[in-house]
Design a protein around this motif. Sequence first.
Motif, PDB file in Angstrom:
ATOM      1  N   LEU A  27       0.756  -1.608   0.605  1.00  0.00           N
ATOM      2  CA  LEU A  27      -0.414  -0.385   0.152  1.00  0.00           C
ATOM      3  C   LEU A  27       1.504   1.305   0.218  1.00  0.00           C
ATOM      4  CD1 LEU A  27      -3.105   0.840  -0.068  1.00  0.00           C
ATOM      5  CD2 LEU A  27      -2.346   1.379   2.858  1.00  0.00           C
ATOM      6  N   THR A  28       0.995   1.730  -1.325  1.00  0.00           N
ATOM      7  CA  THR A  28       1.410   3.175  -0.631  1.00  0.00           C
ATOM      8  C   THR A  28       0.045   4.962  -0.871  1.00  0.00           C
ATOM      9  OG1 THR A  28       2.815   2.881  -3.098  1.00  0.00           O
ATOM     10  CG2 THR A  28       3.105   4.982  -2.893  1.00  0.00           C
ATOM     11  N   ARG A  29       0.733   5.150   0.733  1.00  0.00           N
ATOM     12  CA  ARG A  29       0.014   6.324   1.066  1.00  0.00           C
ATOM     13  C   ARG A  29       0.529   7.058   1.061  1.00  0.00           C
ATOM     14  NH1 ARG A  29      -2.938   3.172   5.257  1.00  0.00           N
ATOM     15  NH2 ARG A  29      -1.588   1.880   5.879  1.00  0.00           N
ATOM     16  N   GLN A  30       0.895   8.935   1.083  1.00  0.00           N
ATOM     17  CA  GLN A  30       1.185  10.214   0.417  1.00  0.00           C
ATOM     18  C   GLN A  30       2.927   9.873  -0.352  1.00  0.00           C
ATOM     19  OE1 GLN A  30       1.564  10.459   4.900  1.00  0.00           O
ATOM     20  NE2 GLN A  30      -0.474  11.740   4.692  1.00  0.00           N
ATOM     21  N   GLY A  31       2.869   8.711  -1.067  1.00  0.00           N
ATOM     22  CA  GLY A  31       3.777   8.989  -2.089  1.00  0.00           C
ATOM     23  C   GLY A  31       4.743   8.162  -1.623  1.00  0.00           C
ATOM     24  N   ARG A  32       4.512   6.956  -0.205  1.00  0.00           N
ATOM     25  CA  ARG A  32       5.106   5.960   0.357  1.00  0.00           C
ATOM     26  C   ARG A  32       4.849   4.667   0.029  1.00  0.00           C
ATOM     27  NH1 ARG A  32       6.042   8.287   5.755  1.00  0.00           N
ATOM     28  NH2 ARG A  32       5.121   6.252   6.483  1.00  0.00           N
ATOM     29  N   ASN A  33       6.131   3.923  -0.406  1.00  0.00           N
ATOM     30  CA  ASN A  33       5.991   2.320  -0.409  1.00  0.00           C
ATOM     31  C   ASN A  33       6.032   1.798   1.160  1.00  0.00           C
ATOM     32  OD1 ASN A  33       5.057   2.113  -2.547  1.00  0.00           O
ATOM     33  ND2 ASN A  33       7.606   1.576  -3.083  1.00  0.00           N
ATOM     34  N   GLU A  34       4.925   1.339   1.908  1.00  0.00           N
ATOM     35  CA  GLU A  34       5.126   1.077   3.086  1.00  0.00           C
ATOM     36  C   GLU A  34       4.906  -0.788   3.096  1.00  0.00           C
ATOM     37  OE1 GLU A  34       2.191   4.422   5.491  1.00  0.00           O
ATOM     38  OE2 GLU A  34       2.041   1.898   5.382  1.00  0.00           O
ATOM     39  N   LYS A  35       4.681  -1.281   4.005  1.00  0.00           N
ATOM     40  CA  LYS A  35       5.637  -3.063   3.968  1.00  0.00           C
ATOM     41  C   LYS A  35       4.898  -3.551   2.672  1.00  0.00           C
ATOM     42  CE  LYS A  35       4.591  -2.380   8.800  1.00  0.00           C
ATOM     43  NZ  LYS A  35       3.551  -2.887   9.733  1.00  0.00           N
ATOM     44  N   LEU A  36       5.766  -4.252   2.340  1.00  0.00           N
ATOM     45  CA  LEU A  36       5.676  -5.306   0.931  1.00  0.00           C
ATOM     46  C   LEU A  36       5.241  -6.827   1.239  1.00  0.00           C
ATOM     47  CD1 LEU A  36       5.838  -4.599  -1.986  1.00  0.00           C
ATOM     48  CD2 LEU A  36       8.369  -5.556  -1.540  1.00  0.00           C
ATOM     49  N   PHE A  37       4.245  -7.231   0.860  1.00  0.00           N
ATOM     50  CA  PHE A  37       3.995  -8.588   0.824  1.00  0.00           C
ATOM     51  C   PHE A  37       4.003  -9.655   0.048  1.00  0.00           C
ATOM     52  CE2 PHE A  37       2.117  -7.865   4.817  1.00  0.00           C
ATOM     53  CZ  PHE A  37       1.727  -6.733   4.853  1.00  0.00           C
ATOM     54  N   PHE A  38       4.868 -11.031  -0.142  1.00  0.00           N
ATOM     55  CA  PHE A  38       5.170 -11.390  -1.308  1.00  0.00           C
ATOM     56  C   PHE A  38       3.750 -12.107  -1.543  1.00  0.00           C
ATOM     57  CE2 PHE A  38       8.856 -10.082  -2.972  1.00  0.00           C
ATOM     58  CZ  PHE A  38       9.532  -9.216  -2.063  1.00  0.00           C
ATOM     59  N   GLY A  39       3.883 -13.190  -2.353  1.00  0.00           N
ATOM     60  CA  GLY A  39       3.079 -14.565  -2.975  1.00  0.00           C
ATOM     61  C   GLY A  39       3.849 -15.645  -2.405  1.00  0.00           C
ATOM     62  N   SER A  40       3.869 -16.643  -2.686  1.00  0.00           N
ATOM     63  CA  SER A  40       4.850 -17.721  -2.163  1.00  0.00           C
ATOM     64  C   SER A  40       5.786 -17.842  -3.649  1.00  0.00           C
ATOM     65  CB  SER A  40       4.228 -19.654  -2.479  1.00  0.00           C
ATOM     66  OG  SER A  40       3.121 -18.793  -1.270  1.00  0.00           O
ATOM     67  N   GLY A  41       5.609 -17.559  -4.820  1.00  0.00           N
ATOM     68  CA  GLY A  41       6.347 -17.622  -6.450  1.00  0.00           C
ATOM     69  C   GLY A  41       5.467 -18.676  -7.288  1.00  0.00           C
ATOM     70  N   THR A  42       6.346 -18.838  -8.138  1.00  0.00           N
ATOM     71  CA  THR A  42       6.537 -19.245  -9.174  1.00  0.00           C
ATOM     72  C   THR A  42       7.878 -19.702  -9.850  1.00  0.00           C
ATOM     73  OG1 THR A  42       4.572 -18.672 -10.551  1.00  0.00           O
ATOM     74  CG2 THR A  42       5.792 -19.778 -11.730  1.00  0.00           C
ATOM     75  N   GLN A  43       7.571 -21.282  -9.443  1.00  0.00           N
ATOM     76  CA  GLN A  43       9.277 -21.859 -10.102  1.00  0.00           C
ATOM     77  C   GLN A  43       9.350 -22.064 -11.226  1.00  0.00           C
ATOM     78  OE1 GLN A  43      12.106 -23.351  -7.346  1.00  0.00           O
ATOM     79  NE2 GLN A  43      12.834 -23.070 -10.263  1.00  0.00           N
ATOM     80  N   LEU A  44      10.242 -21.134 -12.438  1.00  0.00           N
ATOM     81  CA  LEU A  44       9.729 -21.658 -13.417  1.00  0.00           C
ATOM     82  C   LEU A  44      11.555 -22.562 -13.823  1.00  0.00           C
ATOM     83  CD1 LEU A  44       9.296 -20.858 -16.464  1.00  0.00           C
ATOM     84  CD2 LEU A  44      10.465 -18.844 -15.648  1.00  0.00           C
ATOM     85  N   SER A  45      11.076 -23.470 -14.719  1.00  0.00           N
ATOM     86  CA  SER A  45      11.514 -24.243 -14.965  1.00  0.00           C
ATOM     87  C   SER A  45      11.353 -24.099 -16.953  1.00  0.00           C
ATOM     88  CB  SER A  45      12.674 -26.090 -15.281  1.00  0.00           C
ATOM     89  OG  SER A  45      12.590 -25.783 -13.395  1.00  0.00           O
ATOM     90  N   VAL A  46      12.746 -23.705 -17.745  1.00  0.00           N
ATOM     91  CA  VAL A  46      13.305 -23.639 -18.924  1.00  0.00           C
ATOM     92  C   VAL A  46      14.302 -24.215 -19.503  1.00  0.00           C
ATOM     93  CG1 VAL A  46      12.909 -22.560 -21.379  1.00  0.00           C
ATOM     94  CG2 VAL A  46      12.665 -21.185 -19.780  1.00  0.00           C
ATOM     95  N   LEU A  47      13.855 -25.535 -20.661  1.00  0.00           N
ATOM     96  CA  LEU A  47      14.950 -26.692 -20.892  1.00  0.00           C
ATOM     97  C   LEU A  47      15.164 -26.620 -21.875  1.00  0.00           C
ATOM     98  CD1 LEU A  47      12.859 -29.672 -19.552  1.00  0.00           C
ATOM     99  CD2 LEU A  47      14.421 -28.299 -18.031  1.00  0.00           C
TER     100      LEU A  47
END
Lengths: 116, 112
Positions: free
Chosen positions: A96-116
């Motif tokens: 959430l960005t408030r008053q122009g400032r990025n606040e806390k960042l929450f991550f997903g679990s990710g996508t593990q990509l393998s390109v063969l």
Amino acid sequence: DARVTQTPRHKVTEMGQEVTMRCQPILGHNTVFWYRQTMMQGLELLAYFRNRAPLDDSGMPKDRFSAEMPDATLATLKIQPSEPRDSAVYFCASGLTRQGRNEKLFFGSGTQLSVL
Amino acid sequence: QKEVEQDPGPLSVPEGAIVSLNCTYSNSAFQYFMWYRQYSRKGPELLMYTYSSGNKEDGRFTAQVDKSSKYISLFIRDSQPSDSATYLCAMIRDNYGQNFVFGPGTRLSVLP
């Protein structure tokens, strides 16, 4: 329990194929980030959006990567054509960005990509 | 030189030990500092969020910021095997819409 949802969790594909990764940010968050994580480079910022507008995509190889936010509940990262060097874990994060400032960042679990 | 430096470890300690994790940074424009914990095959999760120099405590965790030295620390008291993870420091500048800069992470193992 609010969380960032990413799909797919794992993707194995062949070189040259198109890959699309999806992210549902936390409801109410107005900033979305895409990161790539590798052992060698750590977390690298690829792109980020605020209020669905792209603010910075300088970390992405423009010829093959594209990022969009079709609506506030969906962010996509596409690679076309994919290459073996794209193999990594791709994370979406929202905040959430408030008053122009990025606040806390929450991550997903990710996508593990393998390109063969 | 990278903007944020962090010893990659691995760091192994016995259960119950006090753990000290550190990051140094080069840009004095950084104003907000965070510590993230990342378990294997998971995304980073926010542990501590601080602004300004000084200490902030949350349970067994204490975050310390020394802006004059451009140095931040995370202390874990009474470490547990469940604390075994990679710890990443992160920081952002105090201006509009800038991105988070992450350290490379320190891998910690707490041995039972």
